[in-house]
Design a protein around this motif. Structure first.
Motif, PDB file in Angstrom:
ATOM      1  N   SER A 142       7.317   4.292   1.832  1.00  0.00           N
ATOM      2  CA  SER A 142       8.464   4.941   2.461  1.00  0.00           C
ATOM      3  C   SER A 142       9.179   4.016   3.435  1.00  0.00           C
ATOM      4  O   SER A 142      10.379   4.118   3.599  1.00  0.00           O
ATOM      5  CB  SER A 142       8.037   6.222   3.178  1.00  0.00           C
ATOM      6  OG  SER A 142       7.701   7.209   2.229  1.00  0.00           O
ATOM      7  N   GLU A 143       8.439   3.110   4.061  1.00  0.00           N
ATOM      8  CA  GLU A 143       9.105   2.141   4.935  1.00  0.00           C
ATOM      9  C   GLU A 143       9.927   1.171   4.110  1.00  0.00           C
ATOM     10  O   GLU A 143      11.043   0.828   4.465  1.00  0.00           O
ATOM     11  CB  GLU A 143       8.084   1.358   5.764  1.00  0.00           C
ATOM     12  CG  GLU A 143       8.742   0.331   6.667  1.00  0.00           C
ATOM     13  CD  GLU A 143       7.782  -0.465   7.516  1.00  0.00           C
ATOM     14  OE1 GLU A 143       8.131  -1.604   7.842  1.00  0.00           O
ATOM     15  OE2 GLU A 143       6.696   0.031   7.840  1.00  0.00           O
ATOM     16  N   PRO A 199       0.849  -1.193   0.000  1.00  0.00           N
ATOM     17  CA  PRO A 199       0.000   0.000   0.000  1.00  0.00           C
ATOM     18  C   PRO A 199       0.888   1.247   0.000  1.00  0.00           C
ATOM     19  O   PRO A 199       2.035   1.209   0.444  1.00  0.00           O
ATOM     20  CB  PRO A 199      -0.796  -0.119   1.296  1.00  0.00           C
ATOM     21  CG  PRO A 199      -0.086  -1.108   2.131  1.00  0.00           C
ATOM     22  CD  PRO A 199       0.740  -1.968   1.225  1.00  0.00           C
ATOM     23  N   GLU A 200       0.334   2.325  -0.489  1.00  0.00           N
ATOM     24  CA  GLU A 200       1.088   3.579  -0.569  1.00  0.00           C
ATOM     25  C   GLU A 200       1.680   3.963   0.781  1.00  0.00           C
ATOM     26  O   GLU A 200       2.789   4.486   0.864  1.00  0.00           O
ATOM     27  CB  GLU A 200       0.174   4.683  -1.089  1.00  0.00           C
ATOM     28  CG  GLU A 200       0.914   5.898  -1.576  1.00  0.00           C
ATOM     29  CD  GLU A 200       0.001   6.886  -2.261  1.00  0.00           C
ATOM     30  OE1 GLU A 200       0.119   8.080  -1.932  1.00  0.00           O
ATOM     31  OE2 GLU A 200      -0.819   6.481  -3.088  1.00  0.00           O
ATOM     32  N   SER A 201       0.957   3.665   1.856  1.00  0.00           N
ATOM     33  CA  SER A 201       1.418   4.018   3.200  1.00  0.00           C
ATOM     34  C   SER A 201       2.691   3.281   3.614  1.00  0.00           C
ATOM     35  O   SER A 201       3.384   3.715   4.526  1.00  0.00           O
ATOM     36  CB  SER A 201       0.310   3.745   4.221  1.00  0.00           C
ATOM     37  OG  SER A 201      -0.026   2.368   4.223  1.00  0.00           O
ATOM     38  N   LEU A 202       3.028   2.173   2.951  1.00  0.00           N
ATOM     39  CA  LEU A 202       4.233   1.409   3.286  1.00  0.00           C
ATOM     40  C   LEU A 202       5.414   1.713   2.364  1.00  0.00           C
ATOM     41  O   LEU A 202       6.516   1.256   2.630  1.00  0.00           O
ATOM     42  CB  LEU A 202       3.948  -0.092   3.186  1.00  0.00           C
ATOM     43  CG  LEU A 202       3.454  -0.787   4.427  1.00  0.00           C
ATOM     44  CD1 LEU A 202       3.301  -2.281   4.182  1.00  0.00           C
ATOM     45  CD2 LEU A 202       4.335  -0.543   5.606  1.00  0.00           C
TER      46      LEU A 202
END
Length: 177
Positions: free
Chosen positions: A171-172, A166-169
């Motif tokens: 950067s991780e 997902p987009e939220s991951l």
């Protein structure tokens, strides 16, 4: 395993092993796979991902990762497998057997070769062996779908993301942009 008070002490031990020694062992196995470089060889952040040429989510991950890759911040090492369709193995073989696999993979993922890449009919033995090894590695590290992406988190632990991140991951997985 439970202690005298009924607390689950086995779960933490399993988690420690899975994110520690086993994960580091898996990372070494990924390093020894037959991967295709996407990005700068000098990029400090390395990410491994199992990629099937017929996987639309692999293509989406490839596109979503462009800002990091194009900035030179990350190198993605694509471990090609052929598991989704009858011609997946032949397409993976065609990419790996090319004189410049990196260029062919880039053009394929950019859709300029997606419709015209012909699966290899007569797979060279060394390419077949590499693809079979990649598939064995995929199974041994617990990946059951593509993309399956391995990376180091902010604490240095090896993590796996199964399926399209997902987009939220992003950067991780790929680091700060």
């Amino acid at each position: 395993m439970l202690d005298a008070k009924g607390n689950n002490i086995g779960e933490q031990a399993v988690n420690d092993y899975a994110t520690g020694p086993k994960a580091e062992k898996d990372w070494k196995v990924l390093e020894d796979s037959h991967w295709i470089l996407d990005g700068s060889p000098s990029a400090k952040r390395i990410v491994y991902t199992f990629t099937d040429p017929n996987c639309p989510y692999c293509r989406k991950f490839w596109k979503n990762a462009r800002p990091w890759v194009d900035a030179g911040d990350v190198q993605i090492r694509h471990i090609l497998v052929g598991i989704l369709k009858a011609d997946s193995l032949g397409k993976a073989g065609a990419i790996m057997n090319a004189s410049n696999p990196e260029d062919v993979l880039r053009k394929f993922e950019n859709n300029s070769l997606a419709r015209t890449l012909q699966p290899l009919k007569n797979m060279p033995e060394h390419i077949n062996t590499q693809l079979m090894k990649n598939h064995q590695i995929m199974m041994s590290v617990g990946a059951r779908a593509t993309p399956a992406t391995f990376y180091h988190d902010s604490k240095g632990a090896v993590k796996m993301q199964m399926g399209l991140p997902p987009e939220s991951l992003m950067s991780e997985i790929l680091g700060p942009l």
